[in-house]
Design an enzyme around this catalytic site. Sequence first.
Site, PDB file in Angstrom:
ATOM      1  CB  SER A  90      -0.901   0.044   1.233  1.00  0.00           C
ATOM      2  OG  SER A  90      -1.787  -1.034   1.229  1.00  0.00           O
ATOM      3  CB  THR A 192      -2.226   4.091   4.070  1.00  0.00           C
ATOM      4  OG1 THR A 192      -2.652   3.884   2.734  1.00  0.00           O
ATOM      5  CG2 THR A 192      -1.804   5.541   4.257  1.00  0.00           C
ATOM      6  CB  THR A 210      -0.944   5.934   0.778  1.00  0.00           C
ATOM      7  OG1 THR A 210      -1.716   4.790   0.415  1.00  0.00           O
ATOM      8  CG2 THR A 210      -1.512   7.144   0.050  1.00  0.00           C
ATOM      9  NE  ARG A 220      -8.639   7.506  -4.619  1.00  0.00           N
ATOM     10  CZ  ARG A 220      -8.115   7.238  -3.421  1.00  0.00           C
ATOM     11  NH1 ARG A 220      -6.821   7.075  -3.281  1.00  0.00           N
ATOM     12  NH2 ARG A 220      -8.901   7.145  -2.377  1.00  0.00           N
ATOM     13  CB  THR A 243      -5.315   4.125   7.295  1.00  0.00           C
ATOM     14  OG1 THR A 243      -5.116   3.126   6.297  1.00  0.00           O
ATOM     15  CG2 THR A 243      -5.962   3.491   8.507  1.00  0.00           C
ATOM     16  N   GLY A 244      -7.569   4.134   5.089  1.00  0.00           N
ATOM     17  CA  GLY A 244      -8.835   3.588   4.607  1.00  0.00           C
ATOM     18  C   GLY A 244      -9.354   4.359   3.412  1.00  0.00           C
TER      19      GLY A 244
HETATM   20  C1  SD4 Z   1      -6.356   6.473   0.044  1.00  0.00           C
HETATM   21  N1  SD4 Z   1      -6.397   6.455   2.441  1.00  0.00           N
HETATM   22  O1  SD4 Z   1      -5.655   6.681  -0.928  1.00  0.00           O
HETATM   23  C2  SD4 Z   1      -5.695   5.921   1.293  1.00  0.00           C
HETATM   24  C3  SD4 Z   1      -5.703   4.438   1.206  1.00  0.00           C
HETATM   25  C4  SD4 Z   1      -5.296   3.713   2.428  1.00  0.00           C
HETATM   26  O2  SD4 Z   1      -4.439   1.847   3.370  1.00  0.00           O
HETATM   27  O3  SD4 Z   1      -5.331   4.184   3.527  1.00  0.00           O
HETATM   28  N2  SD4 Z   1      -4.886   2.502   2.295  1.00  0.00           N
HETATM   29  O4  SD4 Z   1      -7.579   6.627   0.040  1.00  0.00           O
END
Ligand code: SD4
Length: 333
Positions: A90, A192, A210, A220, A243-244
Amino acid sequence: MKRRSFLKKASLTGVAVAVGSNLIAKNAREEEKSDSLYDGVAKDFPIVISTWNVPNATLKAGELLELGYSSIDAVEQGCMIEEADIKNQSVGFGGRPDRDGNVTLDACIMNKKGDYGAVVYMQNIVHAISIARKVMENTPHVMLAGKGAEEFAVASGYKKTNLLTQESKIAWENWKKEADYQPIINIENHDTIGMLAIDKNGDISGGCTTSGLAYKMAGRIGDSPIIGSGLFIDNEIGGATATGMGEEVLKTVGSFLIVELMRQGKSPQQACEEAIRRIVVNNSNFKNFQVGYIAINKKGETGFYSIHEYFSVSIYENKICKNHLSDFYNKNG
Ligand code: SD4
């Protein structure tokens, strides 16, 4: 006496050497208890908290802080560990690509003065966090994107590297067979790194790096490099990082929200829980994505919370690094 003026005076008299500075910061915390924003007992510094189970990165930051390095140095070098680790798919080298097979990196960093630097959609450079720091320190800007970020990195002495490892390439080719082009984050499948650190002087910095959502649309950009969403630091109050599913963090400006909630008197834990509640309360789709927040306040109290289970954090304190499983909102599955 406020900690800041106390520390200033102490260092003017030459007392603030490595080990002594810890003692000074502790004494200063005792002195400011009466007019502190918070109740409770201040913890011993340094402290580091990171998203996910990243002991190597968190320990690296903690060890540097023990040696007297600043929180900004610790955060940068801690994040660099994950960026260089090809097993972390990630972040950085070995990160999962977008749907066209390009690995594009987002990162940002904030220091104790509230300075901020970021790179978005940057390719071919492993250490996005270092380039974000260079943007912050060596340019009149706060954010560079794509080719411009890459060229700035090369001009700053960084070498170009193909970030798509064989393993990530094979996974992408398998994904393409059934590609459904849904940018839905897999609940367990991301790491991330967001990192918050307090150094021996009690100063807070943070970083977030990330490769973003796996198989995202080309172009994106997520929350991670965006001030107030993926990361926010206010050295008077504390810091937060996320994160997420970045789109949901962006819509609620999650990290800024957490710091502002702490300013109003909430603990880091209460603030993280409220920020998660803001996401889910008007979003019937929340079962399909994960968001996790971590936070730290000026006293070194930490908090973390997520929508779904399996979010965990790494915390370095009292010279030990431990992984902690997070409490979560969606208890009913
Ligand atoms: C994103 N927040 O690009 C990041 C992805 C992430 O673990 O946290 N992945 O949306």
